[in-house]
Design a protein around this motif. Structure first.
Motif, short mmCIF file in Angstrom:
data_model
loop_
_atom_site.label_atom_id
_atom_site.label_comp_id
_atom_site.label_asym_id
_atom_site.label_seq_id
_atom_site.Cartn_x
_atom_site.Cartn_y
_atom_site.Cartn_z
N GLU A 114 38.03 40.96 46.75
CA GLU A 114 37.79 41.47 45.39
C GLU A 114 38.46 40.60 44.34
OE1 GLU A 114 39.46 45.11 43.99
OE2 GLU A 114 41.17 45.04 45.35
N HIS A 115 39.48 39.83 44.73
CA HIS A 115 40.18 38.96 43.79
C HIS A 115 39.79 37.49 43.98
CE1 HIS A 115 42.58 42.37 42.57
NE2 HIS A 115 43.00 42.55 43.82
N GLU A 116 38.60 37.26 44.52
CA GLU A 116 38.10 35.89 44.69
C GLU A 116 38.08 35.17 43.34
OE1 GLU A 116 37.61 32.85 45.97
OE2 GLU A 116 36.61 33.85 47.66
N VAL A 117 38.50 33.88 43.34
CA VAL A 117 38.54 33.11 42.09
C VAL A 117 37.60 31.90 42.10
CG1 VAL A 117 40.87 33.81 41.42
CG2 VAL A 117 40.56 31.83 42.95
N ILE A 118 37.09 31.51 43.26
CA ILE A 118 36.26 30.30 43.28
C ILE A 118 34.86 30.55 42.72
CG2 ILE A 118 37.57 29.35 45.22
CD1 ILE A 118 35.12 29.85 47.01
N TYR A 119 34.45 31.82 42.65
CA TYR A 119 33.23 32.28 41.99
C TYR A 119 33.33 33.78 41.85
CZ TYR A 119 32.21 32.48 47.03
OH TYR A 119 32.30 32.68 48.39
N ASP A 120 32.36 34.40 41.20
CA ASP A 120 32.37 35.85 41.05
C ASP A 120 31.91 36.51 42.34
OD1 ASP A 120 32.39 38.45 39.68
OD2 ASP A 120 30.22 38.31 39.86
N PRO A 121 32.76 37.28 43.01
CA PRO A 121 32.38 37.83 44.33
C PRO A 121 31.22 38.81 44.25
CG PRO A 121 34.48 38.76 43.60
CD PRO A 121 34.14 37.66 42.65
N GLN A 122 31.13 39.59 43.19
CA GLN A 122 30.04 40.56 43.08
C GLN A 122 28.70 39.84 42.97
OE1 GLN A 122 30.12 43.72 43.54
NE2 GLN A 122 32.29 44.25 43.38
N SER A 123 28.65 38.75 42.23
CA SER A 123 27.41 37.98 42.10
C SER A 123 27.02 37.33 43.43
CB SER A 123 27.56 36.92 41.01
OG SER A 123 27.81 37.50 39.76
N ALA A 124 28.03 36.82 44.16
CA ALA A 124 27.74 36.23 45.47
C ALA A 124 27.24 37.30 46.43
CB ALA A 124 29.01 35.56 46.02
N LEU A 125 27.88 38.47 46.40
CA LEU A 125 27.45 39.57 47.26
C LEU A 125 26.02 39.97 46.95
CD1 LEU A 125 28.83 41.79 49.29
CD2 LEU A 125 28.57 43.27 47.31
N HIS A 126 25.68 40.04 45.67
CA HIS A 126 24.32 40.45 45.28
C HIS A 126 23.29 39.44 45.77
CE1 HIS A 126 21.08 42.14 42.91
NE2 HIS A 126 20.84 40.92 42.43
N ARG A 127 23.55 38.16 45.58
CA ARG A 127 22.56 37.16 46.00
C ARG A 127 22.40 37.17 47.52
NH1 ARG A 127 22.15 31.17 46.76
NH2 ARG A 127 19.92 30.76 46.39
N ALA A 128 23.51 37.24 48.25
CA ALA A 128 23.44 37.27 49.71
C ALA A 128 22.68 38.50 50.19
CB ALA A 128 24.84 37.24 50.29
N SER A 129 23.01 39.67 49.63
CA SER A 129 22.38 40.92 50.07
C SER A 129 20.90 40.94 49.75
CB SER A 129 23.08 42.11 49.40
OG SER A 129 24.44 42.16 49.75
N THR A 130 20.51 40.29 48.66
CA THR A 130 19.11 40.27 48.25
C THR A 130 18.27 39.35 49.12
OG1 THR A 130 19.75 40.70 45.95
CG2 THR A 130 17.56 39.76 46.31
#
Length: 294
Positions: free
Chosen positions: A243-259
């Motif tokens: 949840e504290h990822e700094v190399i990119y936005d984790p929620q956006s990465a999660l959304h793209r992967a899940s989609t």
């Protein structure tokens, strides 16, 4: 513990020091292990193996500059169920000995295929963190028939480009207080590296070796996989992001992967940042074993 060594090229002083710190980090390994090298077309690959030899294989691919010793908080749990092979990624700072810089995505997949073949592994589970997560997805897409399932932890790029701050802190690593600034940015006040491992990380940053300082290539890493590539994944995938990822936005990465990735299991790990296998080992260890057992 055994250590079957090839002929190692002469190391400069910073290389000798790095090897010493690597061994000090390996002293943190809480279970029996053996270390050895396997040959590949790109050089000798160093491996730390643990767990019952008759157990199913599990390949571990580390983060950049962290080496295979980074798995010491996880290895006791994982090697209780699997024959684990922690593989030093060729071309990164570790004990593998590159002779030919593959450098391309296809080349890295060929390197890992050579490792599989020389270990006698037909098919394996894979776990990769950061750079290792990027390697894992690359291998899944190029050699899915060799993968049972894959766990991708905080992958470098893969789903999203790096935040611009990544390059600021990464390029500043060798400067004054560069390592401290980088680790503070990545981990905040949540986690402090064990002193042995911290010394190894610092020594890796300072180790100057042309064969371990690869220049980026257009068809190499880092890389963000295309929609079509991600849609073509054919093996079960677990994606864990802090949840504290700094190399990119984790929620956006999660959304793209899940989609895009068929059937992927993806979640945000609480109270963790980029190196979540170290920051939250108890949760990650259990979550990974639960996924691999399906």
């Amino acid at each position: 513990m055994s250590n079957r060594l090839p002929i190692i090229p002469a190391l400069n002083d910073s290389g000798i020091h790095y090897y010493q710190t690597y061994d000090e980090s390996l002293a943190l390994w809480p279970v029996h292990y053996e270390t050895f090298y396997v040959p590949t077309r790109f050089g000798q690959t160093h491996i730390i193996a643990s767990g019952p030899k008759e157990a199913p294989p599990l390949i571990l691919l580390h983060g950049a500059l962290f080496s295979s010793t980074m798995w010491y908080p996880n290895i006791a749990d994982w090697s209780s169920k699997y024959r684990t092979y922690a593989i030093d990624i060729i071309g990164d700072k570790n004990k593998s000995i590159p002779t030919d810089l593959c450098g391309t995505r296809a080349g890295y997949a060929d390197w890992l295929l050579d490792v599989f073949d020389n270990l006698g592994i037909e098919k394996s589970h894979l776990i990769g963190l950061s750079l290792g997560g990027l390697h894992t997805m690359n291998f899944v897409l190029r050699a899915s028939e060799r993968v049972e399932s894959a766990v991708i932890l905080s992958p470098a790029e893969t789903f999203l480009s790096f935040h611009q701050d990544f390059y600021k802190y990464a390029l500043g690593l060798v400067g004054s207080n560069g390592v401290e600034n980088f680790l503070n940015w990545m981990m905040g006040d949540r986690y402090v590296l064990h002193p042995n491992f911290g010394k190894q990380f610092y020594a890796g940053v300072m180790w100057q070796d042309e064969l371990r300082n690869q220049k980026p290539k257009a068809d190499g890493f880092p890389y963000v996989f295309t929609d079509d590539e991600l849609k073509s994944v054919k093996v079960p995938i677990l994606l864990l992001l802090g949840e504290h990822e700094v190399i990119y936005d984790p929620q956006s990465a999660l959304h793209r992967a899940s989609t895009l990735v068929p059937g992927i299991e993806a979640e945000i790990v609480k109270n963790a940042g980029h190196v979540l296998s170290m920051e939250q080992p108890e949760y990650v260890n259990e979550r990974v074993l639960s996924f691999l057992s399906k």
